[in-house]
Design an enzyme around this catalytic site. Structure first.
Site, PDB file in Angstrom:
ATOM      1  N   THR D  17      12.073  13.089   7.396  1.00 42.82           N
ATOM      2  CA  THR D  17      13.416  13.853   7.216  1.00 42.82           C
ATOM      3  C   THR D  17      13.113  15.335   7.172  1.00 42.82           C
ATOM      4  O   THR D  17      13.807  16.087   7.129  1.00 42.82           O
ATOM      5  CB  THR D  17      13.990  13.619   5.825  1.00 42.82           C
ATOM      6  N   LYS D  43      14.142   9.625  -0.627  1.00 39.73           N
ATOM      7  CA  LYS D  43      15.151   9.780   0.130  1.00 39.73           C
ATOM      8  C   LYS D  43      15.575   8.168   0.744  1.00 39.73           C
ATOM      9  O   LYS D  43      16.092   8.202   1.869  1.00 39.73           O
ATOM     10  CB  LYS D  43      15.099  10.631   1.311  1.00 39.73           C
ATOM     11  N   TYR D 159      -3.189  17.648  28.220  1.00 38.45           N
ATOM     12  CA  TYR D 159      -1.850  17.671  29.263  1.00 38.45           C
ATOM     13  C   TYR D 159      -2.543  17.785  30.565  1.00 38.45           C
ATOM     14  O   TYR D 159      -1.853  17.688  31.442  1.00 38.45           O
ATOM     15  CB  TYR D 159      -0.967  18.758  28.753  1.00 38.45           C
ATOM     16  N   GLU D 209     -15.013  20.386  23.820  1.00 36.54           N
ATOM     17  CA  GLU D 209     -15.117  21.770  23.730  1.00 36.54           C
ATOM     18  C   GLU D 209     -16.012  22.314  22.796  1.00 36.54           C
ATOM     19  O   GLU D 209     -16.852  21.599  21.582  1.00 36.54           O
ATOM     20  CB  GLU D 209     -13.633  22.142  23.486  1.00 36.54           C
ATOM     21  N   HIS D 246     -27.577  27.991   6.519  1.00 40.22           N
ATOM     22  CA  HIS D 246     -28.745  27.402   6.943  1.00 40.22           C
ATOM     23  C   HIS D 246     -28.637  25.717   6.985  1.00 40.22           C
ATOM     24  O   HIS D 246     -29.168  25.077   7.641  1.00 40.22           O
ATOM     25  CB  HIS D 246     -29.830  27.728   5.870  1.00 40.22           C
TER      26      HIS D 246
END
Lengths: 395, 288, 395, 288
Positions: D17, D43, D159, D209, D246
Site C-alpha cells: 500500500t 490494512k 541493466y 565492483e 585495523h
C-alpha cells in the site's frame, strides 16, 4: 518471589506498557486527596502478596473523594490471608469495553519460555483454558530466542484486535516479554488487559514473580526496594521464631515433632508418619549442611511445642555430616534437656564420629539421654517412623 | 557396567580450591574416583591433594583427556562453568550447588543438548556407581555394587533407597540424583533410558516428590521400557504447594501434585512403592 | 560512521572499561588548567575523525601545565587531513609496562561477529597480523550468540595475562563486546590496551565505528551529540556545494564530467573513460530516483567546473525514471544553458516519455541542444564513453 | 527454465500500500508477474490493482499458497518483514530497500539459512526471468529471454549487461541483483551454483565492483563449476576506498580492491571482460 501489583506496574510502565493513572497511599486521607485531584471515580486495591485478594474484599470502588476515604479506611482495617493491608493502590477507574489476558511464563517441561494470550481476561484464566482451550493461544521460545514483533502481532490479531491497535498491543506484548527477560521473571501477567471505551488498551492488573535465585544480578530491583520477601499468610509465634532463625518451618495439627534431614526426606517422612497412623506436628528443613547451633534451634522449636508428644529424627549424612548432627543434638540436650521422647536414626558421612560423640556425651551425662533412642543404618527408617508413632500414642 | 560414570571416567572438579571442592575432592579420591584435574581461574599451577589445578577446563581436557566434571562453585558462577565444560568437550557435568537461576539452567540445558552433553543438577547430591566412582556428596555407607539403578530428585531419598537395596542384598548399578532445583539439567526420561540400555541394571527405582513436572513427563518413557520401574512419590500428605500464577497453571495444568505424579507413573506401567521397604518386596515379586 | 576517541571512551567507560583520567579542552588555557589540576605529565590528543593522527603530529606530551598550554596551542593551529583541530583530549600519562590489542568487528564473508586479540598493541595491528599471524587470536560468534565470560577469559589467558587480572581483562573484553552489540557498531577497538607499571589494565586509545543505517534506533547516541557526520578531509568548494545539495560528489583531476546514473555504473563508467584514454573530472552518484531538481544541480556542478571539457551522461531508468531524467536535463538547459559538449545515453523505465520530453524541448528551444548528443538503447554505452573522450580531446 | 523465479512463482508484495509498493506492483503485474497478494499491517481487506491485501504474510501463504515475496518497506521494518515471510514458509525474498542495518541483515541471513530460504538484497534492483516474471524495479526494455544468466551487486550494471546480451542476441535466463548494501542476504556463490544446475543457462556473467568481499568468496565456487563464468569488475581506476579500521583489515585482509577481486575471479577460472562489449565476444569464442 512475588512483587506487589504497584511494583509490577512500575516496571511494566517503564518499558512502555500503558497503566492507569495511579498512586500508592498509606492513609485514608491520602486516598481522599488522590480522588479529589483526579476528579474521577477511583478503584482502591489493597496491596498484598497473597492471591485471592478480590474474594477477600481487597478491591473497592469509590465515586467521590469522601467515599474514597471511607473505603480506604475499610481496607486498612482488613487482613488478607493474615496480612494487614498497609498500602492501597489508588487508580482512576477505566471504562471497560473488553478484557483480554496476556502472560509470559516458563514451561519447565519443555524448557521453553511461553507467551500466552486469551480472549477472556479478568477471570481465572486457568479455568477458561481448561474449559475452552480454543480461547487460548501460545508461542514457545527458546531461552535465548528473540520475540519478533510480527510474532507478537500475530497473537494480537488472533485476539481479534483491529487496525492501528494491532501494532500497539503487539508492542505491549513485546514489552511484557522484555520485562520478563530483563528481570529473570518466572511470571508476568496482565489480567485483564482492558480495551477502554475510547479504544485504548491499558494494563489494569499486573502480576509478576521473579526468580529469587537471580536477584543478585538485579540491583535495579533492590534499588526499588524489592528484596527477598515472604508470601505466606499470618504466621504462628513458632513460625515467626523459626523465620528469625532462618529455618523453614510450618506448624501442622498433629503430635509428632519432625526433626528431619533433607528436604526430600522431610516430605517423605511426613507421608510415612501418616502411613503408620500418626500425624506430624510440623514440617521442617535443616537446609544443606546445618551447623550444630541450627540443629539445636530446630530441637528447641519442637521441645517448646506443647502439641508435640514425641520426636522423629533422621539424619543421613551427605553434605550434612553426622558429627555435626550429633554435636547439635548434644548441645541442645546439655543446655535445655528434652521433655519428650525422641527416636533418632543417624547414618551416612562421618557416622562413626557421630556415634562417638553421642557415646561420649552419654557417658558424661547419662540422664539427658533417658528419653532418647538412637539407631544406625541397621534399622530401616520405617521402623523409626513406626516407633515415633508408638511413642506419641503412649504419651 | 554402569551408566554415565564408571572407573574409566576422567573427572575434573570445577572450583577445586574452595572449601566444599577441597573437602569432597578428598572424599571422592578416597572412594577411588579418578580425579585427573581441577579448575580455579587464576590458581592454575597449584595442587589440591596432588590433583593439578588449571585456570580453564580446556587445559584439563587437553592435558588429561578429562570427560566428566563436577562443579563446586557459588550458584552465580555455575552457568559459565558448566558451559565452559561443555564447550571444552566434557560430556557429563554434575552440578552440586543449589539455587541456580532458572534462566541459567535453561541456557545450560540448551547448550548441553546442542553439544550432546548431559548435565545433572543443580542441587544434586551427585551420582555414584558403587565400588567404582562416587561423584558428589553422597555417603559411601549407603551404597554397594549390585543390579538396581536408582534415580531421584532428592539426595536424602536416594540414600534411603540405596540403604534399603544394600541392606536387602540387591545393591545398585548407578544411583543418580537429578537435583532439587525447580529447573533441572536432566529429567527422569533421559536417565531411565540409559538404565534401559545398561546390561547390568535389572530394574530401576524412581523416587519422585511433590512439585515440578518431571515425574509426569517420565510416563511415556516408562511405558516404552522393557525393564521394570518401581516408583515412589513423596508428598501425598503434604499441604498443596504454591503454583506459578495463572500462566503456570495453563502451562503445567494439574501437574505437580503427588497424586498427579503417582497416577502418571502408574499409567506408564511403574510399580508403586509406598515405603522404602516395599521396594525389595516388589523386586522379589518381579523375580529380580 | 566513526566516533571521536573521547566519545568512544565515554561509551567504553559507561560499560565499565577503565580509561585514563581525561578531559576535553577547547583552548590552550583549559589544557593548562587540566594539567595543573592533574599535577602529572599529560598527553594531548587532537580529536579528529580521520586516520593517521599520530603521523600528522596530532599527539603530544607535556610534563607541566605551561608545556601543556604550549603544546595545545600547537595542536590547535594544526590541520589533519584538511580538518582543523577543534578539540583536544587531555589525559594523564600512563606508565606502560605492556601493550595489547583488543577489537570486535564484523566478518561479512562468514556472517560472524569477530573478537580479536593480539599480543602486540599500539601499532598497526594489520601489519602484525600479516607478518606474525601467531600473535593474533579470534573468536567468531553468530549475530545472536552470547559471548560467555569463559570465552573472553580464554582469550585473555592466551594473551599471557596472569592471576587475578584474567577476570578483569575478561570483563574488559565482555564490556567491549557489549558496547559493540548495544550500539550497532561495525568496529570497536582498544589499541593499545595498556598494562601499567602498577599492574592495572587501561584502555589508552579507543576507536569505534557505528552503522549509520542503524542510528535511528540509538537515541542515546544522538543525545550525546553523535549524529551522522563526515569523515572526509578538506573539501573543495565544489564538493562543499555538492554536500549542501546532498549529492555524493568527489573532484578528480581529469577533464570529463561524469553525469552517471547508478552507483555501480558510476564506478564502471570511470574505468571505461580510462580504458578509452580519457580521465574523469569527478565521481558522482545521483542516488536512487533523483528528482529533476537534483539532476539539474548535478549538471550545474559539472558546467561550472572549468576542468570539465565534455560531459558523459548515462541513464538506465530503473528506480530512476527516464522522464524525470529528461525533465531535469531540460530544466537545467533552459535555466543555465550548457557551455560544454555533452553526450548522453538514456534508456530504461519510461524512456519513451523521456525521448518525448527532449523532442518537445528541442522543438521549443533548438539552440540549447546545440552541443548535445542524445542516444538510446541502440548505441552501446562504450560508444558513448568513447565519444565523450573524443569530445574532450577536441576541446 | 530459470532460477529462483518463473511464471509459476506466487508472489506477494510486502508493503503493497506504500508509494513504491503500489507503483512497482502495477509494473510487475503488467510484465506478467503473478502477484497473488500483498501485506500491510492494519490494512487487511483492502485491494491494490485487484490484488488482495492482508495484515500478515501467514494469511497470504494460507489463502494463496504464496512462495515468493518482494519487500517495499522503509529499511527499519525490513528485518521483521523478512523474517515474518521466512517463518510463514516463503522460500525466496527480494529486499528492495537500501540502508538495512548490518545487524538486521545478519539476523535475516541466519534465519534464512535455518529455514532453508533465500533472501536477496538489501538495495537490490531485484530479479528478472525475462518473458516470465519481473520481480523488482528493473527496466523491462533491457531484457529478453535467452541463454545467459547474470549476477551483479549493482542494478545499473545488471541493466547494461542485459542490454548487451539482448542486443547481441544471447538473451538472459535469469538476471539476479545481489544488492549494493555492505552485508547481503545472498552472495555470488549461491546464485552461481543455481545457474550451474539450471539446464537452460549456458554461461554466467558475474559483475563485481570495488568494496566488500563477496567476489573473492566466489573463487572456489567458480572453480568447481562446469559452465563458463565471465567476470567483470568495476573500480580498477577508483581511488582506494576506506577500510573498517585495523580489525576490519585483519578479518578481510587485502580483499575489497578491484585488483584483488579480478585476481580471485581469474584464479577461479572466470573469463575476464573489461567492457560490456567484451562479453558477447567471449561468449562467441566459447562457442555459446
Amino acid at each position: 518471589m512475588r512483587l506487589y501489583e504497584y511494583e509490577a506496574k512500575k516496571l511494566f510502565s517503564r518499558d512502555g506498557i500503558p497503566v492507569p493513572q495511579a498512586e500508592i497511599v498509606k492513609s485514608p486521607e491520602d486516598a481522599r486527596n488522590f480522588a479529589k485531584k483526579s476528579g474521577k471515580p477511583v478503584v482502591l486495591k489493597a496491596q498484598v502478596l497473597s492471591g485471592g485478594r478480590g474474594k477477600a474484599g481487597g478491591i473497592k470502588f469509590a465515586l467521590n473523594p469522601e467515599e474514597a476515604k471511607e473505603k480506604a479506611a475499610e481496607l486498612f482495617s482488613l487482613k488478607i490471608k493474615g496480612f494487614p493491608v498497609e498500602m492501597i493502590l489508588l487508580e482512576e477507574k477505566v471504562d471497560v469495553e473488553k478484557e483480554l489476558y496476556v502472560g509470559v511464563t516458563i514451561d519447565r517441561l519443555n524448557y521453553k519460555l511461553v507467551i500466552i494470550v486469551c480472549t477472556e481476561g479478568g477471570m481465572e484464566i486457568e479455568e477458561v483454558a481448561r474449559k475452552s482451550p480454543e480461547k487460548v493461544k501460545k508461542i514457545n521460545l527458546d531461552i535465548d530466542e528473540k520475540l519478533y514483533q510480527f510474532q507478537a502481532q500475530s497473537l494480537v490479531k488472533w485476539l481479534g484486535v483491529k487496525g492501528e491497535q494491532i501494532r500497539n498491543v503487539g508492542n505491549i506484548i513485546s514489552s511484557l516479554f522484555k520485562v520478563f527477560k530483563s528481570y529473570d521473571a518466572k511470571l508476568v501477567e496482565i489480567n485483564p488487559l482492558i480495551l477502554t471505551r475510547k479504544g485504548e488498551y491499558i494494563a489494569c492488573d499486573a502480576r509478576m514473580s521473579v526468580d529469587d535465585d537471580a536477584l543478585f544480578r538485579h540491583k535495579e530491583l533492590s534499588e526499588m526496594g524489592i528484596e527477598k520477601r515472604h508470601e505466606e499468610g499470618e504466621m504462628t509465634q513458632r513460625e515467626k521464631k523459626a523465620r528469625g532463625w532462618e529455618i523453614p518451618y510450618v506448624d501442622l495439627d498433629g503430635d509428632i515433632g519432625m526433626f528431619p534431614g533433607g528436604a526430600g526426606f522431610g516430605i517423605m517422612g511426613n507421608d510415612f508418619i501418616h502411613y503408620f497412623g500418626g500425624k506430624p506436628a510440623n514440617f521442617m528443613d535443616s537446609g544443606g549442611g546445618p551447623t550444630p547451633e541450627r540443629l539445636a534451634q530446630m530441637l528447641i522449636l519442637l521441645d517448646e511445642n506443647p502439641q508435640v508428644k514425641a520426636i522423629f529424627g533422621a539424619r543421613f549424612g551427605g553434605i550434612s555430616r553426622c558429627d555435626d548432627f550429633a554435636k547439635g543434638v548434644v548441645m541442645f540436650l546439655k543446655e535445655h534437656g528434652l521433655s519428650k521422647p525422641m527416636v533418632l536414626r543417624m547414618t551416612g558421612n562421618m557416622w562413626q564420629e557421630g556415634v562417638r560423640i553421642f557415646q561420649q556425651a552419654e557417658k558424661e551425662n547419662p540422664e539427658i539421654f533417658r528419653n532418647i533412642e538412637i539407631h544406625g543404618i541397621e534399622t530401616p527408617i520405617e521402623e523409626i517412623a513406626k516407633r515415633a508413632v508408638e511413642l506419641a500414642k503412649k504419651m | 557396567m554402569a551408566i554415565l560414570v564408571d572407573n574409566n571416567s576422567k573427572v575434573i572438579v570445577q572450583g577445586i580450591t574452595g572449601g566444599a571442592g577441597r573437602f569432597h575432592t578428598e572424599r571422592m579420591l578416597q572412594y577411588g574416583t579418578k580425579i585427573v584435574a581441577g579448575t580455579s581461574p587464576g590458581k592454575g599451577g597449584e595442587k589440591v591433594f596432588d590433583v593439578p589445578v588449571y585456570d580453564t577446563v580446556e587445559e584439563c581436557v587437553k592435558n588429561h583427556q578429562a570427560d566428566t566434571s563436577i562443579i563446586f562453585l557459588p550458584a552465580r558462577f555455575v552457568m559459565e562453568a558448566c558451559v565452559e565444560a561443555i564447550y571444552a568437550g566434557i560430556k557429563f557435568v554434575v552440578v552440586i550447588p543449589e539455587h541456580i537461576p532458572i534462566f541459567d539452567m535453561m541456557q545450560i540445558r540448551k547448550e548441553a543438548l546442542k553439544h550432546n552433553a548431559l548435565v545433572i543438577g543443580g542441587n544434586t547430591a551427585g551420582i555414584i556407581t558403587p565400588g567404582e566412582v562416587n561423584l558428589g556428596i553422597m555417603p559411601d555407607i549407603a551404597f554397594s555394587p549390585g543390579r538396581v539403578g536408582t534415580v531421584s530428585r532428592s539426595g536424602s531419598l536416594t540414600y534411603y533407597v540405596a540403604d534399603t537395596l544394600t541392606r536387602t542384598g540387591y545393591g545398585e548399578t548407578t544411583c543418580v540424583g537429578l537435583g532439587g532445583d525447580p529447573v533441572l539439567g536432566t529429567t527422569f526420561d533421559e536417565i531411565l533410558w540409559l538404565f534401559e540400555k545398561d546390561e547390568k541394571t535389572k530394574a530401576v527405582v524412581l523416587v519422585g516428590e511433590i512439585g515440578g513436572v518431571y515425574e509426569e513427563k517420565a510416563k511415556d518413557t516408562i511405558s516404552k521400557m522393557k525393564k521394570p520401574v518401581i516408583a515412589m512419590v513423596g508428598g501425598l500428605y503434604a499441604p498443596q504447594g504454591k503454583r506459578m500464577g495463572h500462566a503456570g497453571a495453563i502451562v503445567e495444568g494439574e501437574m505437580g501434585t503427588a497424586q498427579s505424579k503417582l497416577k502418571a507413573l502408574e499409567q506408564g506401567g511403574a510399580h508403586i512403592a509406598k515405603t522404602f521397604l516395599d521396594i525389595p518386596e516388589i523386586l522379589k515379586k518381579l523375580g529380580i
